[in-house]
Every structure is written in structure tokens, then in C-alpha cells.
Design a protein around this motif. Structure first.
Motif, PDB file in Angstrom:
ATOM      1  N   GLY A  35       7.451   0.540   0.536  1.00 60.92           N
ATOM      2  CA  GLY A  35       7.564  -0.731   1.241  1.00 60.92           C
ATOM      3  C   GLY A  35       8.950  -1.331   1.239  1.00 60.92           C
ATOM      4  O   GLY A  35       9.246  -2.234   2.023  1.00 60.92           O
ATOM      5  N   GLU A  36       9.827  -0.843   0.363  1.00 63.56           N
ATOM      6  CA  GLU A  36      11.210  -1.315   0.323  1.00 63.56           C
ATOM      7  C   GLU A  36      12.154  -0.398   1.088  1.00 63.56           C
ATOM      8  O   GLU A  36      13.356  -0.629   1.123  1.00 63.56           O
ATOM      9  CB  GLU A  36      11.677  -1.418  -1.138  1.00 63.56           C
ATOM     10  N   TRP A 104       1.694   2.529   2.303  1.00 70.83           N
ATOM     11  CA  TRP A 104       1.825   3.224   1.024  1.00 70.83           C
ATOM     12  C   TRP A 104       2.944   2.622   0.166  1.00 70.83           C
ATOM     13  O   TRP A 104       3.975   2.182   0.693  1.00 70.83           O
ATOM     14  CB  TRP A 104       2.122   4.700   1.293  1.00 70.83           C
ATOM     15  N   LEU A 105       2.750   2.604  -1.144  1.00 69.37           N
ATOM     16  CA  LEU A 105       3.721   2.104  -2.123  1.00 69.37           C
ATOM     17  C   LEU A 105       4.212   0.706  -1.761  1.00 69.37           C
ATOM     18  O   LEU A 105       5.391   0.390  -1.900  1.00 69.37           O
ATOM     19  CB  LEU A 105       4.907   3.070  -2.251  1.00 69.37           C
ATOM     20  N   ASN A 109       4.113  -8.541  -1.054  1.00 73.19           N
ATOM     21  CA  ASN A 109       5.449  -9.081  -0.786  1.00 73.19           C
ATOM     22  C   ASN A 109       6.299  -8.220   0.140  1.00 73.19           C
ATOM     23  O   ASN A 109       7.377  -8.632   0.539  1.00 73.19           O
ATOM     24  CB  ASN A 109       6.193  -9.270  -2.115  1.00 73.19           C
ATOM     25  N   THR A 110       5.821  -7.022   0.446  1.00 68.06           N
ATOM     26  CA  THR A 110       6.607  -6.127   1.287  1.00 68.06           C
ATOM     27  C   THR A 110       6.174  -6.246   2.741  1.00 68.06           C
ATOM     28  O   THR A 110       5.049  -6.655   3.048  1.00 68.06           O
ATOM     29  CB  THR A 110       6.471  -4.670   0.819  1.00 68.06           C
ATOM     30  N   ASN A 111       7.077  -5.869   3.638  1.00 74.57           N
ATOM     31  CA  ASN A 111       6.739  -5.900   5.061  1.00 74.57           C
ATOM     32  C   ASN A 111       5.649  -4.883   5.363  1.00 74.57           C
ATOM     33  O   ASN A 111       5.544  -3.866   4.685  1.00 74.57           O
ATOM     34  CB  ASN A 111       8.003  -5.597   5.882  1.00 74.57           C
ATOM     35  N   PRO A 112       4.789  -5.207   6.346  1.00 80.90           N
ATOM     36  CA  PRO A 112       5.003  -6.235   7.361  1.00 80.90           C
ATOM     37  C   PRO A 112       4.484  -7.621   7.008  1.00 80.90           C
ATOM     38  O   PRO A 112       4.530  -8.529   7.837  1.00 80.90           O
ATOM     39  CB  PRO A 112       4.212  -5.686   8.548  1.00 80.90           C
ATOM     40  N   CYS A 263      13.354   3.668  10.208  1.00 75.85           N
ATOM     41  CA  CYS A 263      13.665   2.610  11.169  1.00 75.85           C
ATOM     42  C   CYS A 263      12.707   2.660  12.349  1.00 75.85           C
ATOM     43  O   CYS A 263      12.178   1.638  12.787  1.00 75.85           O
ATOM     44  CB  CYS A 263      15.110   2.753  11.626  1.00 75.85           C
ATOM     45  N   ASN A 264      12.449   3.873  12.864  1.00 75.51           N
ATOM     46  CA  ASN A 264      11.498   4.024  13.966  1.00 75.51           C
ATOM     47  C   ASN A 264      10.114   3.518  13.563  1.00 75.51           C
ATOM     48  O   ASN A 264       9.445   2.815  14.319  1.00 75.51           O
ATOM     49  CB  ASN A 264      11.384   5.497  14.370  1.00 75.51           C
TER      50      ASN A 264
END
Length: 327
Positions: A35-36, A104-105, A109-112, A263-264
Motif C-alpha cells: 500500500g505504500e 494487498w499489504l 491508512n493507505t490509498n485508496p 503507477c498504472n
């Protein structure tokens, strides 16, 4: 032991039942980000940890975290089979309910999660619920894949409970998932009998899903939409039609301004977030995937994403975007 055997057979069946003739040739070892955005080497032939999956089915550790305009920064925890946790919260059954599941992972707090929470709450006062399923999501990738159906069913059962306690109707519920989370919300919608107003898959994960019968499908909601942004031969996304309407921005394999698969992949939730506040991301219907790839789609037009609970459409759609927000 009997339960474990049934679970193992279910997972074997999920991986063994082909949904279509499409074949994707992944190497045994691939790089998949957390997620980071940090890459991790995944062994796609590694055996899943079925003990963890079985334990999660018995003792769900998933969290349901509510954000509204009254508490846009600090979540309130909602608990299944605990009516007081819901009735004493800011949950308002008269407002739409939006549920987001990470990949996954990842975690709450992680996007989206943050980017979509901000987009929706700027737009309207909704019940924005983040599903944090980090215990299973933090395991090996094959284990997380094996755990997706149970996590999704648990989410569906929670939404059924929410409906019973508050009367919040299923036709005001929008389930959104990114990567592995797309298959989670698909299973949740299936648990609800396809009654959720909308189910949106943001670049549904591809590895171990192309012939997996537990993947997101068009019957999981009243209207199901897929947004595919990293569907190349070895892409992180599934890259094929799975929904009522499937959007392939810029052809669905690589995105302007991106030089990496990560990025994609992430562009799916970035485009969706942009669609909440804007209406310029509009696709043309395509007759087949050749038209998608060659950018020769000239059919009817349909807006990508947005928050319209009554949205309808079907088919393949191509649109071209810019390099940066709002694209």
C-alpha cells in the motif's frame, strides 16, 4: 479437520474453474507493491496458509471504520452483532453508504482509502466505511487471495446487519475495491444477493485471478463497473471484462505520465476520485478489445466512475486522459 478439508477443496476449485479462454502468462515470481508502493517479490506457486484463512473465518479481525462529515478525520468503529456501536455512531441511514476495501499489504491508512474518503465527503455527507482487512492482507499474496472470499462474505454479512439495525437500504450502498479489494467487494455483493446499488472494481488484481471463480463479476451488484489501468500481459490488473461496464482508460495497459506498473495500477483509484468531482471522463463504447487497443471506439458514451447510485450501462468503453489530476 473436516472444515479445513472443505476450505482447501474450495480454494482448489476456485483456482481450477476457468471463467473464459483468456490465458495470462505470469512468471512464477513477480513483483507486487504494498500500500505504500514498495515492491515485494511474490511466489505465485507458494501454498496458501490455510490455517490463517480458517482462523479468520472463525474469528474475524476485520474492522469497519466509519467517517462522516461530522468525523471526517477520526473514524468510529462499527462492530457486527453490536447494535450499540452503530446506533451510537454518526451513521445516518438516510445518507448513502460507501464502502471501500484496500488491496494487498495495505490497511485503513493507505490509498485508496484517504483519497476516496476526501473525494466523497467533499461531494456529499455520506456514510464512508473503510474495511480494514489487514490481517489477511498482510499475509503472503497467495494466502491473501485464498482469504478474499471469506473476507468478502464477512463484509456482506456486516452490511446485512447494518440494514437490519438501521434500515439503511441496499439500493443506497456503493461497494468499491482496489486491486485484491475489488474481488473482496465482489464477494460481499454476492453475499447480499446482488442487491447493492453499485459495485466498483478499481483495477481488479490479475495474478491468480484470471481463472478464479471467486473473482469480481457482473452479477455482484445491480450495476457493476470495472476500471482497468494496468492490464498488460504481466500487469497487476486483470485487464479483461468482468463487469456490466468495463472502462479501459488509454487502452487499459499503460497510463500517461506513468513509467511503472505501480503507477498504472494506482491510476485506477486516482481516476475514480477525479470522477467524483468532475464529469469530463467519458468513454466511447467499443465492439471488441481490438477497438479498445487501437483507439477506434465510436459507440455510445458513458461517464467513468462518479457517485450516481442509479447509474446504468454495459459493454466495453475506451477513453483517453491527461497525465495528471483531474486528468
Amino acid at each position: 479437520m473436516k472444515t479445513l478439508l472443505c476450505l482447501c477443496l474450495a480454494v482448489y476449485t476456485a483456482f481450477a474453474v476457468p471463467l473464459e479462454n483468456e490465458k495470462r502468462q505470469y512468471s512464477r515470481f513477480i513483483e507486487f507493491p504494498d500500500g505504500e508502493g514498495n515492491p515485494h517479490t511474490v511466489d505465485l506457486e507458494e501454498q496458501p496458509d490455510m490455517k490463517l484463512v480458517e482462523d479468520e473465518l472463525r474469528n474475524s479481525n476485520n474492522q469497519y471504520l466509519l467517517f462522516t462529515r461530522r468525523n471526517s478525520a477520526s473514524p468510529q468503529t462499527l462492530r457486527i452483532n453490536n447494535a450499540n456501536s452503530i446506533t451510537s455512531s454518526n451513521f445516518n441511514a438516510r445518507n448513502p453508504t460507501v464502502v471501500v476495501a484496500h488491496g494487498w499489504l495495505s490497511n485503513q491508512n493507505t490509498n485508496p482509502n484517504p483519497i476516496l474518503r476526501n473525494a466523497f465527503l467533499r461531494r456529499a455527507d455520506v456514510n464512508f466505511i473503510v474495511l480494514d482487512w489487514r490481517r489477511v492482507a498482510a499475509s503472503t499474496y497467495p494466502t491473501a487471495v485464498a482469504g478474499v472470499p471469506g473476507v468478502g462474505r464477512g463484509l456482506g454479512q456486516f452490511l446485512n446487519f447494518l440494514n437490519r439495525v438501521t434500515g439503511a437500504p441496499f439500493n443506497t450502498m456503493h461497494l468499491i475495491g482496489f486491486s485484491l479489494g475489488a474481488h473482496v467487494v465482489g464477494n460481499a455483493g454476492r453475499e447480499l444477493g446482488g442487491r447493492a446499488a453499485r459495485v466498483t472494481g478499481l483495477d481488479p488484481a490479475g495474478p491468480l485471478w484470471h481463472v478464479n471463480s471467486n473473482r469480481l463479476r457482473r452479477t455482484d451488484g445491480v450495476y457493476v463497473e470495472g476500471i482497468h489501468t494496468d492490464g498488460g500481459t504481466t500487469g497487476l490488473g486483470i485487464g479483461s471484462a468482468v463487469a456490466d461496464a468495463d472502462f479501459f482508460p488509454n487502452g487499459g495497459k499503460s497510463q500517461p505520465g506513468c513509467s511503472t506498473s505501480l503507477c498504472n495500477h494506482n491510476r485506477a483509484f486516482e481516476l475514480f476520485a477525479a470522477s467524483i468531482a468532475n464529469t469530463h471522463l467519458v468513454g466511447n463504447q467499443c465492439s471488441n478489445m481490438l477497438q479498445v487497443s487501437s483507439n477506434t471506439c465510436r459507440g455510445s458514451r458513458l461517464v467513468l466512475g462518479n457517485d450516481n447510485l442509479n447509474k446504468r450501462g454495459s459493454g466495453l468503453f475506451r477513453l483517453n486522459t491527461g497525465r495528471r489530476y483531474p486528468f
